[in-house]
Design an enzyme around this catalytic site. Structure first.
Site, PDB file in Angstrom:
ATOM      1  N   HIS A   1      50.593 -66.049   0.742  1.00 14.74           N
ATOM      2  CA  HIS A   1      50.144 -64.654   0.845  1.00 14.74           C
ATOM      3  C   HIS A   1      51.188 -63.668   0.307  1.00 14.74           C
ATOM      4  O   HIS A   1      50.875 -62.507   0.109  1.00 14.74           O
ATOM      5  CB  HIS A   1      49.846 -64.341   2.306  1.00 14.74           C
ATOM      6  CG  HIS A   1      48.506 -63.725   2.556  1.00 14.74           C
ATOM      7  ND1 HIS A   1      47.497 -63.647   1.626  1.00 14.74           N
ATOM      8  CD2 HIS A   1      48.010 -63.129   3.683  1.00 14.74           C
ATOM      9  CE1 HIS A   1      46.445 -63.051   2.160  1.00 14.74           C
ATOM     10  NE2 HIS A   1      46.727 -62.719   3.395  1.00 14.74           N
TER      11      HIS A   1
ATOM     12  N   ASN B   1      46.539 -56.883   6.015  1.00 13.62           N
ATOM     13  CA  ASN B   1      45.207 -56.326   6.276  1.00 13.62           C
ATOM     14  C   ASN B   1      45.161 -54.804   6.343  1.00 13.62           C
ATOM     15  O   ASN B   1      44.081 -54.220   6.392  1.00 13.62           O
ATOM     16  CB  ASN B   1      44.629 -56.924   7.562  1.00 13.62           C
ATOM     17  CG  ASN B   1      44.374 -58.412   7.417  1.00 13.62           C
ATOM     18  OD1 ASN B   1      44.530 -58.992   6.343  1.00 13.62           O
ATOM     19  ND2 ASN B   1      43.994 -59.039   8.506  1.00 13.62           N
TER      20      ASN B   1
ATOM     21  N   ASN C   1      41.619 -59.636   2.124  1.00 12.51           N
ATOM     22  CA  ASN C   1      41.642 -58.542   3.091  1.00 12.51           C
ATOM     23  C   ASN C   1      42.573 -57.400   2.694  1.00 12.51           C
ATOM     24  O   ASN C   1      42.299 -56.239   2.993  1.00 12.51           O
ATOM     25  CB  ASN C   1      42.016 -59.055   4.484  1.00 12.51           C
ATOM     26  CG  ASN C   1      40.895 -59.863   5.098  1.00 12.51           C
ATOM     27  OD1 ASN C   1      39.730 -59.675   4.770  1.00 12.51           O
ATOM     28  ND2 ASN C   1      41.251 -60.788   5.971  1.00 12.51           N
TER      29      ASN C   1
END
Length: 186
Positions: A19, A66, A112
């Site tokens: 990520h 997010n 997201n």
């Protein structure tokens, strides 16, 4: 001015995860262009400098993935940047490790962080570079997968993609996105 935002999560525990490839590209750009990323402003670690003769702001949001849009919106409003001068770099599970894809605009897909950015900005026509991180194994939890580290045999392909992404961003800034797309979209 260009604003280059690498998506990731702050903190040591996330440092080398799938990520956080966006953060990695920002680090490469900072090193290659002698830009210090030390200031905390706009809910992000930022560094100001130049790539070629263009002023740039390198950004690593500190909001966690997010909520990335909060930081990007704050910067967008503060600097009053043109949409096409915001470049977002992030991980993509739909691309194999080592692949990159440059686009002028588009939806968030399953990401997201991109959902948050598009929701906060209320537009999706800004350049982005997606870096392939591979797909989770069948039945593997997606959140667990993107927060996991790369396998040893993936590292050479990953490093190539990170460096290629940094070069692509420099090409967008110094020349234009069409040249970057022609050169780096394999």
């Amino acid at each position: 001015m260009f604003v280059v935002v690498g998506l990731g999560n702050p903190g040591k525990e996330y440092e080398d995860t799938r990520h956080n490839v966006g953060f990695k590209v920002i680090d490469i750009l900072a090193e290659n262009n002698n830009i210090d990323i030390k200031k905390i402003k706009h809910k992000a670690m930022i560094g100001e400098g130049k790539i070629g003769d263009k002023k740039v702001l390198l950004v690593k949001p500190l909001t966690y993935m997010n909520l990335s849009g909060e930081s990007v919106l704050d910067i967008y409003k503060y600097y009053k940047i043109d949409k096409d001068k915001i470049i977002i770099i992030y991980d993509d599970i739909d691309l194999d490790v080592g692949k990159i894809r440059i686009r002028k605009k588009g939806g968030p897909g399953t990401h997201n962080g991109m959902r948050s950015i598009i929701k906060c900005l209320n537009f999706e026509d800004f350049p982005r570079i997606r870096i392939g991180v591979g797909k989770p194994l069948k039945g593997q939890d997606l959140a667990y997968f993107v927060l996991s580290k790369f396998y040893k045999d993936e590292i050479p392909s990953l490093n190539e993609a990170l460096n290629k992404s940094a070069l692509a961003i420099e090409t967008i800034i110094k020349e234009n996105i069409d040249i970057a797309m022609n050169k780096f979209n394999g």
